[in-house]
Design a protein around this motif. Structure first.
Motif, PDB file in Angstrom:
ATOM      1  N   GLY A 168     -10.542  -1.513  -0.347  1.00  0.00           N
ATOM      2  CA  GLY A 168     -11.748  -2.127   0.191  1.00  0.00           C
ATOM      3  C   GLY A 168     -13.072  -1.622  -0.361  1.00  0.00           C
ATOM      4  O   GLY A 168     -14.122  -1.981   0.168  1.00  0.00           O
ATOM      5  N   VAL A 169     -13.063  -0.825  -1.409  1.00  0.00           N
ATOM      6  CA  VAL A 169     -14.318  -0.350  -2.004  1.00  0.00           C
ATOM      7  C   VAL A 169     -14.868  -1.463  -2.892  1.00  0.00           C
ATOM      8  O   VAL A 169     -14.130  -2.156  -3.590  1.00  0.00           O
ATOM      9  N   HIS A 170     -16.196  -1.652  -2.881  1.00  0.00           N
ATOM     10  CA  HIS A 170     -16.827  -2.702  -3.679  1.00  0.00           C
ATOM     11  C   HIS A 170     -16.830  -2.326  -5.156  1.00  0.00           C
ATOM     12  O   HIS A 170     -16.825  -1.156  -5.528  1.00  0.00           O
ATOM     13  N   TRP A 171     -16.865  -3.358  -6.033  1.00  0.00           N
ATOM     14  CA  TRP A 171     -16.768  -3.183  -7.481  1.00  0.00           C
ATOM     15  C   TRP A 171     -17.694  -2.107  -8.062  1.00  0.00           C
ATOM     16  O   TRP A 171     -17.213  -1.205  -8.741  1.00  0.00           O
ATOM     17  N   ARG A 195       0.824  -1.213   0.000  1.00  0.00           N
ATOM     18  CA  ARG A 195       0.000   0.000   0.000  1.00  0.00           C
ATOM     19  C   ARG A 195       0.857   1.262   0.000  1.00  0.00           C
ATOM     20  O   ARG A 195       0.433   2.303  -0.469  1.00  0.00           O
ATOM     21  N   LEU A 196       2.067   1.156   0.518  1.00  0.00           N
ATOM     22  CA  LEU A 196       2.972   2.295   0.532  1.00  0.00           C
ATOM     23  C   LEU A 196       3.492   2.611  -0.865  1.00  0.00           C
ATOM     24  O   LEU A 196       3.576   3.778  -1.251  1.00  0.00           O
ATOM     25  N   ILE A 197       3.812   1.564  -1.638  1.00  0.00           N
ATOM     26  CA  ILE A 197       4.368   1.812  -2.966  1.00  0.00           C
ATOM     27  C   ILE A 197       3.308   1.811  -4.069  1.00  0.00           C
ATOM     28  O   ILE A 197       3.614   2.127  -5.218  1.00  0.00           O
ATOM     29  N   LEU A 198       2.064   1.488  -3.746  1.00  0.00           N
ATOM     30  CA  LEU A 198       1.007   1.437  -4.756  1.00  0.00           C
ATOM     31  C   LEU A 198       0.839   2.749  -5.518  1.00  0.00           C
ATOM     32  O   LEU A 198       0.755   2.721  -6.753  1.00  0.00           O
ATOM     33  N   PRO A 199       0.799   3.915  -4.872  1.00  0.00           N
ATOM     34  CA  PRO A 199       0.670   5.149  -5.658  1.00  0.00           C
ATOM     35  C   PRO A 199       1.809   5.346  -6.659  1.00  0.00           C
ATOM     36  O   PRO A 199       1.576   5.773  -7.796  1.00  0.00           O
ATOM     37  N   LEU A 200       3.020   5.009  -6.273  1.00  0.00           N
ATOM     38  CA  LEU A 200       4.150   5.120  -7.194  1.00  0.00           C
ATOM     39  C   LEU A 200       3.983   4.172  -8.375  1.00  0.00           C
ATOM     40  O   LEU A 200       4.223   4.553  -9.531  1.00  0.00           O
TER      41      LEU A 200
END
Length: 161
Positions: A125-128, A89-94
């Motif tokens: 965690g947002v639904h589809w 989650r830390l590197i996801l935006p990059l």
């Protein structure tokens, strides 16, 4: 917010700022001239002040961070899966920024933005159905802001252009 936590956080930040200020004063004092024939000059007192600021700020920082380190050492170890999830989650935006740079010319900005925002929302965690609707709306707002308000052309891509 816990008042003790807020106090320690403010002390921690103050220590960092004072340490940075001390280092800045030390660096700037290096350029001051010295007196001919002497080892000291106009830089002597700024160097002393910068040294004291650096030491004092570091001391305040260490005193403020000490309770956090003690609490961390007393807490049970975090499982490897949670650590890996945190790092992801830390590197996801990059990773998503790099993906945008690689895909925007081919897919177009709107489709790429929609895809990346859906990925970001699903990872949080947002639904589809909600993720798709919010991603489409977000992409439309970003497209409108850049193309019409800021006059920055975004790539249309192979599919739309």
């Amino acid at each position: 917010m816990n008042t003790i936590f807020a106090q320690k956080l403010s002390e921690l930040l103050a220590g960092l700022v004072v340490t940075a200020l001390g280092i800045y004063v030390l660096v700037e004092a290096q350029g001051f001239p010295t007196l001919p024939g002497n080892d000291y000059g106009a830089d002597l007192f700024p160097k002393i002040i910068g040294f004291i600021l650096t030491l004092g700020g570091a001391w305040v920082f260490i005193k403020a961070v000490h309770p956090f380190l003690l609490a961390r050492l007393q807490r049970p170890a975090t499982p490897l899966s949670l650590t890996l999830l945190f790092l992801f989650r830390l590197i996801l935006p990059l990773l998503l920024i790099i993906a945008y740079l690689l895909l925007a010319d081919t897919l177009g900005a709107i489709l790429t933005l929609t895809l990346l925002v859906v990925i970001l929302m699903l990872c949080n965690g947002v639904h589809w159905p909600l993720a798709i609707v919010l991603a489409a709306a977000t992409s439309a707002v970003i497209w409108f802001a850049f193309v019409y308000m800021l006059k920055v052309p975004l790539p249309l891509g192979v599919l739309l252009g």
